[in-house]
Design an enzyme around this catalytic site. Sequence first.
Site, mmCIF file in Angstrom:
data_model
loop_
_atom_site.group_PDB
_atom_site.id
_atom_site.type_symbol
_atom_site.label_atom_id
_atom_site.label_comp_id
_atom_site.label_asym_id
_atom_site.label_seq_id
_atom_site.Cartn_x
_atom_site.Cartn_y
_atom_site.Cartn_z
ATOM 1 N N CYS A 106 0.662 3.517 2.918
ATOM 2 C CA CYS A 106 1.317 2.974 4.124
ATOM 3 C C CYS A 106 2.822 3.223 4.062
ATOM 4 C CB CYS A 106 1.074 1.471 4.256
ATOM 5 S SG CYS A 106 -0.668 1.033 4.307
ATOM 6 N N HIS B 80 22.234 13.474 54.689
ATOM 7 C CA HIS B 80 22.588 12.734 53.472
ATOM 8 C C HIS B 80 24.105 12.761 53.271
ATOM 9 C CE1 HIS B 80 21.360 11.940 48.975
ATOM 10 N NE2 HIS B 80 22.285 11.104 49.394
ATOM 11 N N VAL C 27 25.731 10.246 55.447
ATOM 12 C CA VAL C 27 25.622 8.904 54.855
ATOM 13 C C VAL C 27 26.654 8.768 53.732
ATOM 14 C CG1 VAL C 27 24.113 7.301 53.609
ATOM 15 C CG2 VAL C 27 23.182 8.705 55.449
ATOM 16 N N ASN C 28 26.736 9.791 52.881
ATOM 17 C CA ASN C 28 27.706 9.743 51.771
ATOM 18 C C ASN C 28 29.119 9.524 52.298
ATOM 19 O OD1 ASN C 28 25.624 10.338 50.058
ATOM 20 N ND2 ASN C 28 26.178 12.481 49.742
ATOM 21 N N LYS D 61 30.556 8.081 45.716
ATOM 22 C CA LYS D 61 29.951 8.971 46.713
ATOM 23 C C LYS D 61 30.846 10.196 46.875
ATOM 24 C CE LYS D 61 26.421 6.425 48.003
ATOM 25 N NZ LYS D 61 26.503 5.474 46.893
ATOM 26 N N ARG E 87 22.390 2.221 42.676
ATOM 27 C CA ARG E 87 21.512 3.389 42.595
ATOM 28 C C ARG E 87 20.032 2.981 42.572
ATOM 29 N NH1 ARG E 87 22.645 8.013 39.315
ATOM 30 N NH2 ARG E 87 22.701 9.162 41.239
ATOM 31 N N TRP F 232 19.983 17.666 54.135
ATOM 32 C CA TRP F 232 21.177 17.720 53.270
ATOM 33 C C TRP F 232 22.402 17.209 54.027
ATOM 34 C CZ3 TRP F 232 24.896 21.666 54.546
ATOM 35 C CH2 TRP F 232 26.015 21.687 53.697
ATOM 36 N N CYS G 62 0.847 -1.214 0.000
ATOM 37 C CA CYS G 62 0.000 0.000 0.000
ATOM 38 C C CYS G 62 0.878 1.257 0.000
ATOM 39 C CB CYS G 62 -0.932 -0.070 1.204
ATOM 40 S SG CYS G 62 -1.382 1.496 1.932
ATOM 41 N N HIS H 199 14.343 14.951 49.569
ATOM 42 C CA HIS H 199 14.830 16.335 49.399
ATOM 43 C C HIS H 199 13.772 17.204 48.728
ATOM 44 C CE1 HIS H 199 18.848 15.596 50.855
ATOM 45 N NE2 HIS H 199 19.013 14.580 50.030
HETATM 46 C C1 LIG Z 1 17.209 7.635 54.177
HETATM 47 C C2 LIG Z 1 18.313 6.793 53.575
HETATM 48 C C3 LIG Z 1 19.321 6.310 54.390
HETATM 49 C C4 LIG Z 1 20.339 5.503 53.850
HETATM 50 N N1 LIG Z 1 21.306 4.984 54.662
HETATM 51 C C5 LIG Z 1 22.229 4.131 54.145
HETATM 52 C C6 LIG Z 1 23.177 3.481 54.982
HETATM 53 O O1 LIG Z 1 23.202 3.694 56.181
HETATM 54 N N2 LIG Z 1 24.042 2.604 54.413
HETATM 55 C C7 LIG Z 1 24.030 2.335 53.061
HETATM 56 O O2 LIG Z 1 24.816 1.533 52.583
HETATM 57 N N3 LIG Z 1 23.167 2.961 52.249
HETATM 58 C C8 LIG Z 1 22.267 3.837 52.758
HETATM 59 N N4 LIG Z 1 21.343 4.421 51.930
HETATM 60 C C9 LIG Z 1 21.503 4.287 50.477
HETATM 61 C C10 LIG Z 1 22.572 5.259 49.949
HETATM 62 O O3 LIG Z 1 22.523 6.496 50.642
HETATM 63 C C11 LIG Z 1 22.406 5.584 48.479
HETATM 64 O O4 LIG Z 1 21.077 5.956 48.243
HETATM 65 C C12 LIG Z 1 22.772 4.453 47.546
HETATM 66 O O5 LIG Z 1 24.056 3.999 47.829
HETATM 67 C C13 LIG Z 1 22.720 4.958 46.077
HETATM 68 O O6 LIG Z 1 23.620 6.025 45.944
HETATM 69 P P1 LIG Z 1 23.652 7.063 44.756
HETATM 70 O O7 LIG Z 1 25.018 7.153 44.219
HETATM 71 O O8 LIG Z 1 22.593 6.768 43.785
HETATM 72 O O9 LIG Z 1 23.375 8.497 45.425
HETATM 73 P P2 LIG Z 1 22.427 8.831 46.609
HETATM 74 O O10 LIG Z 1 23.219 8.981 47.841
HETATM 75 O O11 LIG Z 1 21.289 7.902 46.641
HETATM 76 O O12 LIG Z 1 21.924 10.275 46.213
HETATM 77 C C14 LIG Z 1 20.989 10.486 45.178
HETATM 78 C C15 LIG Z 1 21.238 11.829 44.553
HETATM 79 O O13 LIG Z 1 21.010 12.838 45.523
HETATM 80 C C16 LIG Z 1 21.930 13.921 45.333
HETATM 81 N N5 LIG Z 1 22.655 14.103 46.599
HETATM 82 C C17 LIG Z 1 23.758 13.470 47.024
HETATM 83 N N6 LIG Z 1 24.086 13.907 48.241
HETATM 84 C C18 LIG Z 1 23.183 14.834 48.595
HETATM 85 C C19 LIG Z 1 22.996 15.664 49.740
HETATM 86 N N7 LIG Z 1 23.821 15.621 50.756
HETATM 87 N N8 LIG Z 1 21.952 16.491 49.755
HETATM 88 C C20 LIG Z 1 21.101 16.559 48.718
HETATM 89 N N9 LIG Z 1 21.240 15.821 47.620
HETATM 90 C C21 LIG Z 1 22.265 14.963 47.547
HETATM 91 C C22 LIG Z 1 22.818 13.553 44.197
HETATM 92 O O14 LIG Z 1 22.304 14.125 43.021
HETATM 93 C C23 LIG Z 1 22.672 12.047 44.101
HETATM 94 O O15 LIG Z 1 22.856 11.575 42.806
HETATM 95 C C24 LIG Z 1 20.331 5.220 52.447
HETATM 96 C C25 LIG Z 1 19.320 5.729 51.644
HETATM 97 C C26 LIG Z 1 18.310 6.497 52.195
HETATM 98 C C27 LIG Z 1 17.194 7.008 51.310
#
Ligand SMILES: Cc1cc2nc3c(=O)[nH]c(=O)nc-3n(C[C@H](O)[C@H](O)[C@H](O)COP(=O)(O)OP(=O)(O)OC[C@H]3O[C@@H](n4cnc5c(N)ncnc54)[C@H](O)[C@@H]3O)c2cc1C
Length: 491
Positions: free
Chosen positions: A65, A357, A360-361, A380, A286, A354, A62, A297
């Site tokens: 088409c 987080h 944790v990082n 991180k 991630r 912040w 077609c 956040h």
């Molecule tokens: C509440 C919570 C507690 C956690 N505790 C632990 C733990 O104790 N042990 C463990 O192994 N894992 C923990 N995790 C998981 C870990 O923190 C990460 O989420 C996972 O390792 C994936 O990391 P990512 O590189 O994707 O970045 P993530 O740390 O997940 O961050 C996601 C995005 O947030 C942004 N970001 C980074 N840092 C900040 C900041 N300080 N303020 C604002 N924005 C920011 C960046 O753009 C980043 O890409 C936790 C997660 C959550 C939600």
Amino acid sequence: SSPAISVSAPIRVGSRSILRSIDKNKEEKEDYAVELNATNFDSVLKETPAAHAVVEFFAHWCPACRNYKPQYEKIAKIFNGADAVHPGMILLTRVDCALKINTNLCDKFSVGHYPTLLWGPPSKFVSGSWDPKQEKSEIRSIEDARTADLLLNWINKQMNSSYRLEDRKYENDLQKNASDIGQIARAVYDIEEATSTAFGIILDHKMIKSETKASLVKFFQLLVVHHPSRRCRKGTAELLVDFDNLLANKEIDSGERGEIRNYQICGKDVPRGYWMFCRGSKNETRGFSCGLWVLLHSLSVRVDDGESQLAFTTICDFIHNFFICEECRQHFYTMCSSVSTPFNKSRDFVLWLWQAHNKVNERLMKVEASLETDDPQFPKITWPPQQLCPSCYGTVRVDESRPIEWDLDEVHKFLINYYGKALVNLNKDKELTVERLVNLSDDAASSASVNALVVPVGAALAIAVASCAFGALACYWRQHQKSRKPRRSWN
Ligand SMILES: Cc1cc2nc3c(=O)[nH]c(=O)nc-3n(C[C@H](O)[C@H](O)[C@H](O)COP(=O)(O)OP(=O)(O)OC[C@H]3O[C@@H](n4cnc5c(N)ncnc54)[C@H](O)[C@@H]3O)c2cc1C
């Protein structure tokens, strides 16, 4: 994980035609629409993770088409396959009705002219049929889609979306381009995904118990008012209204989940099964935990001063009760418990989150380096890096080993912009405003005598009313459900 579409190249019957089509693909541009035939039609449409499918019934002889194909391909390119600009939502397919093998299939779908385009949930096409005279079919004919623009407009109307032909694939190149604040814009998809995933986990693990229910209701209230995605706000509001009914209250502690297990908190298109901003370079990195952070956040920057303490406790309780990573929840709760003075400024709460987080990082930097569990492309870091927010750094950092002197006003400004304005809602829908809710409730009132049902005043309602502090919206909404249900439809 990315959506697995088992068939990405056209499949034709017979090995010679397969070879031809492969050669053709090499010579010409690749076809994006998935070519189906009577043998794979059901299986492909059954397996696709997409919520919608378009089937183009055509005939290879077609001419109209053939002319239409480049238009259709433009749209297929946007949606089909894991590498598409908007993957996982719609699957575009085609069936060549001129092939004998497809005659019955095309008859079943009443194909009377070429090309015929049908739209519907993929599952409805499986072993399905369509008749233009049939009322109430979920399969619909796409009438005017002569050009790519018209087809995309039609799709946008169906989905309340705003896809454009010019949309470009989102490249998650944060590390390559750390200074690009625009990267966060697409994170709204991940926030939706994280919300829906969190809810799915809560249900799968039967985590709603009498002692955790209040904490979940509070979190939902926070989402109703401050979730950056409209469809999650809407989904959560509807869920909150029906919470007691859906949950089958009496069965909570027996682990039953009632109708709630079928509830899609951010609408039927979510979860999509893939991450964008939070996509790791490895499958296991991630994703959900990143999406959850971004959600937290983005909530924090949206609360008012007066809501900040409640938002803080709500988030702390939510993580404590519902984040299934044991170390994470314990560690986060310890940080929550160490806050001694209630927040009365949203700025303090935003900065607290912040900092938490970043703690944790910093902990994970060491752990991941020693265990080699990090995502090599997303190590991180203490965040935000200087490229992303130069003004956050009070002094130019010459010596990396010395602590950063943050300019907290600048960090706050940056976070508000990054997780607020920059993280936009890509859905072009009308905003859900208090006024709109009031109107909706009034509508419901006027039709109350006809279709109102009495909602039992259960524990969730009492909790909701008692904790009416997230702006007028959640409170107003929940209180109006004391004696009636609103109409299901929002439009
Ligand atoms: C509440 C919570 C507690 C956690 N505790 C632990 C733990 O104790 N042990 C463990 O192994 N894992 C923990 N995790 C998981 C870990 O923190 C990460 O989420 C996972 O390792 C994936 O990391 P990512 O590189 O994707 O970045 P993530 O740390 O997940 O961050 C996601 C995005 O947030 C942004 N970001 C980074 N840092 C900040 C900041 N300080 N303020 C604002 N924005 C920011 C960046 O753009 C980043 O890409 C936790 C997660 C959550 C939600």
